[in-house]
Design a protein around this motif. Sequence first.
Motif, PDB file in Angstrom:
ATOM      1  N   THR A 134       0.841  -1.188   0.000  1.00 17.88           N
ATOM      2  CA  THR A 134       0.000   0.000   0.000  1.00 17.88           C
ATOM      3  C   THR A 134       0.882   1.245   0.000  1.00 17.88           C
ATOM      4  N   LEU A 135       0.615   2.155  -0.909  1.00 19.64           N
ATOM      5  CA  LEU A 135       1.394   3.386  -1.015  1.00 19.64           C
ATOM      6  C   LEU A 135       0.610   4.555  -0.436  1.00 19.64           C
ATOM      7  N   TYR A 136       1.315   5.396   0.302  1.00 13.56           N
ATOM      8  CA  TYR A 136       0.759   6.636   0.833  1.00 13.56           C
ATOM      9  C   TYR A 136       1.493   7.809   0.189  1.00 13.56           C
ATOM     10  N   TYR A 137       0.992   9.000   0.447  1.00 14.29           N
ATOM     11  CA  TYR A 137       1.589  10.180  -0.181  1.00 14.29           C
ATOM     12  C   TYR A 137       3.046  10.388   0.219  1.00 14.29           C
ATOM     13  N   ASP A 138       3.443   9.860   1.383  1.00 14.03           N
ATOM     14  CA  ASP A 138       4.811  10.060   1.862  1.00 14.03           C
ATOM     15  C   ASP A 138       5.636   8.772   1.844  1.00 14.03           C
ATOM     16  N   THR A 139       5.138   7.734   1.192  1.00 13.81           N
ATOM     17  CA  THR A 139       5.858   6.451   1.169  1.00 13.81           C
ATOM     18  C   THR A 139       7.149   6.539   0.372  1.00 13.81           C
ATOM     19  N   GLY A 140       7.158   7.368  -0.658  1.00  7.11           N
ATOM     20  CA  GLY A 140       8.287   7.393  -1.577  1.00  7.11           C
ATOM     21  C   GLY A 140       9.616   7.748  -0.941  1.00  7.11           C
ATOM     22  N   PHE A 141       9.598   8.518   0.142  1.00  7.19           N
ATOM     23  CA  PHE A 141      10.857   8.973   0.725  1.00  7.19           C
ATOM     24  C   PHE A 141      11.690   7.799   1.222  1.00  7.19           C
ATOM     25  N   LEU A 142      11.057   6.876   1.937  1.00  3.96           N
ATOM     26  CA  LEU A 142      11.799   5.732   2.482  1.00  3.96           C
ATOM     27  C   LEU A 142      12.290   4.825   1.364  1.00  3.96           C
ATOM     28  N   VAL A 143      11.453   4.604   0.348  1.00  2.00           N
ATOM     29  CA  VAL A 143      11.868   3.779  -0.788  1.00  2.00           C
ATOM     30  C   VAL A 143      13.025   4.445  -1.528  1.00  2.00           C
ATOM     31  N   GLY A 144      12.920   5.752  -1.727  1.00  3.36           N
ATOM     32  CA  GLY A 144      13.985   6.482  -2.407  1.00  3.36           C
ATOM     33  C   GLY A 144      15.293   6.456  -1.644  1.00  3.36           C
ATOM     34  N   LEU A 145      15.215   6.471  -0.305  1.00  5.74           N
ATOM     35  CA  LEU A 145      16.438   6.428   0.501  1.00  5.74           C
ATOM     36  C   LEU A 145      17.202   5.126   0.293  1.00  5.74           C
ATOM     37  N   LYS A 146      16.484   4.034   0.105  1.00  5.87           N
ATOM     38  CA  LYS A 146      17.164   2.751  -0.110  1.00  5.87           C
ATOM     39  C   LYS A 146      17.829   2.719  -1.478  1.00  5.87           C
ATOM     40  N   GLY A 147      17.188   3.343  -2.467  1.00  2.76           N
ATOM     41  CA  GLY A 147      17.868   3.522  -3.741  1.00  2.76           C
ATOM     42  C   GLY A 147      19.078   4.426  -3.607  1.00  2.76           C
ATOM     43  N   PHE A 148      18.980   5.407  -2.707  1.00  3.75           N
ATOM     44  CA  PHE A 148      20.096   6.319  -2.463  1.00  3.75           C
ATOM     45  C   PHE A 148      21.273   5.586  -1.836  1.00  3.75           C
ATOM     46  N   VAL A 149      20.990   4.631  -0.934  1.00  2.00           N
ATOM     47  CA  VAL A 149      22.069   3.833  -0.344  1.00  2.00           C
ATOM     48  C   VAL A 149      22.823   3.089  -1.443  1.00  2.00           C
ATOM     49  N   ALA A 150      22.085   2.497  -2.381  1.00  2.00           N
ATOM     50  CA  ALA A 150      22.735   1.798  -3.489  1.00  2.00           C
ATOM     51  C   ALA A 150      23.547   2.752  -4.345  1.00  2.00           C
ATOM     52  N   ALA A 151      23.005   3.954  -4.582  1.00  2.00           N
ATOM     53  CA  ALA A 151      23.727   4.942  -5.399  1.00  2.00           C
ATOM     54  C   ALA A 151      25.007   5.399  -4.719  1.00  2.00           C
ATOM     55  N   ILE A 152      24.961   5.558  -3.396  1.00  2.00           N
ATOM     56  CA  ILE A 152      26.162   5.970  -2.659  1.00  2.00           C
ATOM     57  C   ILE A 152      27.217   4.877  -2.705  1.00  2.00           C
ATOM     58  N   ILE A 153      26.799   3.619  -2.544  1.00  2.00           N
ATOM     59  CA  ILE A 153      27.760   2.519  -2.636  1.00  2.00           C
ATOM     60  C   ILE A 153      28.399   2.505  -4.018  1.00  2.00           C
ATOM     61  N   GLY A 154      27.634   2.889  -5.032  1.00  2.00           N
ATOM     62  CA  GLY A 154      28.166   3.003  -6.390  1.00  2.00           C
ATOM     63  C   GLY A 154      28.941   4.271  -6.632  1.00  2.00           C
ATOM     64  N   GLY A 155      29.097   5.080  -5.596  1.00  2.00           N
ATOM     65  CA  GLY A 155      29.877   6.304  -5.718  1.00  2.00           C
ATOM     66  C   GLY A 155      29.183   7.398  -6.511  1.00  2.00           C
ATOM     67  N   LEU A 156      27.889   7.250  -6.778  1.00  2.00           N
ATOM     68  CA  LEU A 156      27.115   8.198  -7.584  1.00  2.00           C
ATOM     69  C   LEU A 156      27.694   8.356  -8.993  1.00  2.00           C
ATOM     70  N   VAL A 157      28.455   7.370  -9.439  1.00  2.00           N
ATOM     71  CA  VAL A 157      29.027   7.444 -10.792  1.00  2.00           C
ATOM     72  C   VAL A 157      28.921   6.116 -11.549  1.00  2.00           C
ATOM     73  N   SER A 158      28.902   4.993 -10.840  1.00  2.00           N
ATOM     74  CA  SER A 158      28.965   3.683 -11.486  1.00  2.00           C
ATOM     75  C   SER A 158      27.582   3.052 -11.567  1.00  2.00           C
ATOM     76  N   TYR A 159      27.078   2.869 -12.783  1.00  2.00           N
ATOM     77  CA  TYR A 159      25.768   2.236 -12.959  1.00  2.00           C
ATOM     78  C   TYR A 159      25.793   0.749 -12.593  1.00  2.00           C
ATOM     79  N   PRO A 160      26.768  -0.044 -13.081  1.00  2.00           N
ATOM     80  CA  PRO A 160      26.772  -1.472 -12.713  1.00  2.00           C
ATOM     81  C   PRO A 160      26.924  -1.699 -11.210  1.00  2.00           C
ATOM     82  N   LEU A 161      27.820  -0.941 -10.576  1.00  2.00           N
ATOM     83  CA  LEU A 161      28.017  -1.106  -9.138  1.00  2.00           C
ATOM     84  C   LEU A 161      26.765  -0.700  -8.370  1.00  2.00           C
ATOM     85  N   THR A 162      26.072   0.326  -8.837  1.00  2.37           N
ATOM     86  CA  THR A 162      24.820   0.742  -8.197  1.00  2.37           C
ATOM     87  C   THR A 162      23.773  -0.356  -8.296  1.00  2.37           C
ATOM     88  N   ALA A 163      23.641  -0.969  -9.464  1.00  2.00           N
ATOM     89  CA  ALA A 163      22.662  -2.041  -9.638  1.00  2.00           C
ATOM     90  C   ALA A 163      22.991  -3.231  -8.743  1.00  2.00           C
TER      91      ALA A 163
END
Length: 345
Positions: A269-298
């Motif tokens: 179930t999605l609420y109007y503010d659900t996206g922030f927590l989901v986006g943060l987990k994508g952000f963790v992956a992006a940080i591990i990828g150094g915000l530059v590497s697409y394969p490492l982020t995936a």
Amino acid sequence: MDSTILLFLLQDGITNGAIYALLGLALVLVFAVTRVIFVPQGEFVAYGGMTFALLQAGKVPGTAYMVVVFGIAALALELAQRRRALTLAATAREVAAKLLLPLVILAITLVAVRAGSGTLINVVLTIAIIAPIGPYLYRVAFAPIADASVLVLLITAVGVHLAMTGLGLVFFGAEGLRAPPLSAAAVPLGPIVATGQSLAIYAVTVLLIVGLYLFFGQTLTGKALRATAINRVGARLVGIRLALSGRVAFTLAAVIGAVSGILIVPMTTLYYDTGFLVGLKGFVAAIIGGLVSYPLTAAAAIVVGVVEALASFFASDMKEVIVFTLILPVLVWRSLADPHADEEE
């Protein structure tokens, strides 16, 4: 915990990780091209999922009106800023792109809801509604300060996130929404069963990643985005318009967010503010990828999803803490490997 439970957890982790991979790729794309750490990426997920759920329920989503509001704001800012340089033809193009387009989308939405459109049409319509919000948002919030420091852009992104969360409450309300599965199919894989929704997530994630790879490698626009990401000054010197690159990057981020929302709203179930927590987990992956590497982020996104699934079994109350703790050793390692940071001019 036996092997069957482990397989179920791994399946859930890979499914969630596929969504985080899409969000991480969008964050890396936006940062590489515009230097914006795009905090509101999760809002596009919530907007996309809730828009699709409302369309499936035969209701007109608030985002159909929201895109008109964003378009008018972007048009007003464009006309005010370029009032002395705009020709009649340029003014007509701006009006068509920022006023007529959202009005046409709204009209098509009203007709589709009244006619009782099917799932495939609702998917396409959801993407059509959400996609223009990306470039409109870039024009209003980020284009005027495109040359500012990363810190200023980050502060702006946080402000945009708060504004979009408030707008989500206004246009969607506080009630949660959920859509029926895209597919009722089930494929047995040994002791576990892969649902049609999970298979759809895997297939769409792979298609989007392959599509992005071909876009950046084979198209002129994609190569222009790559050039902008590598060297903004050099890209400007060879005639690449940075504003156009920014609009394209934000459009792709909005599309990826909308698709991610469509994929997860049948599962939770999605609420109007659900996206922030989901986006943060994508952000963790992006940080591990150094915000530059697409394969490492995936790859990091899959790890984040699996760790979250295992943590939900062993320590459900602490699963969010465990997931976000993954970022700490990466930050420590990067600070030790590159302790000096050049000041931005």
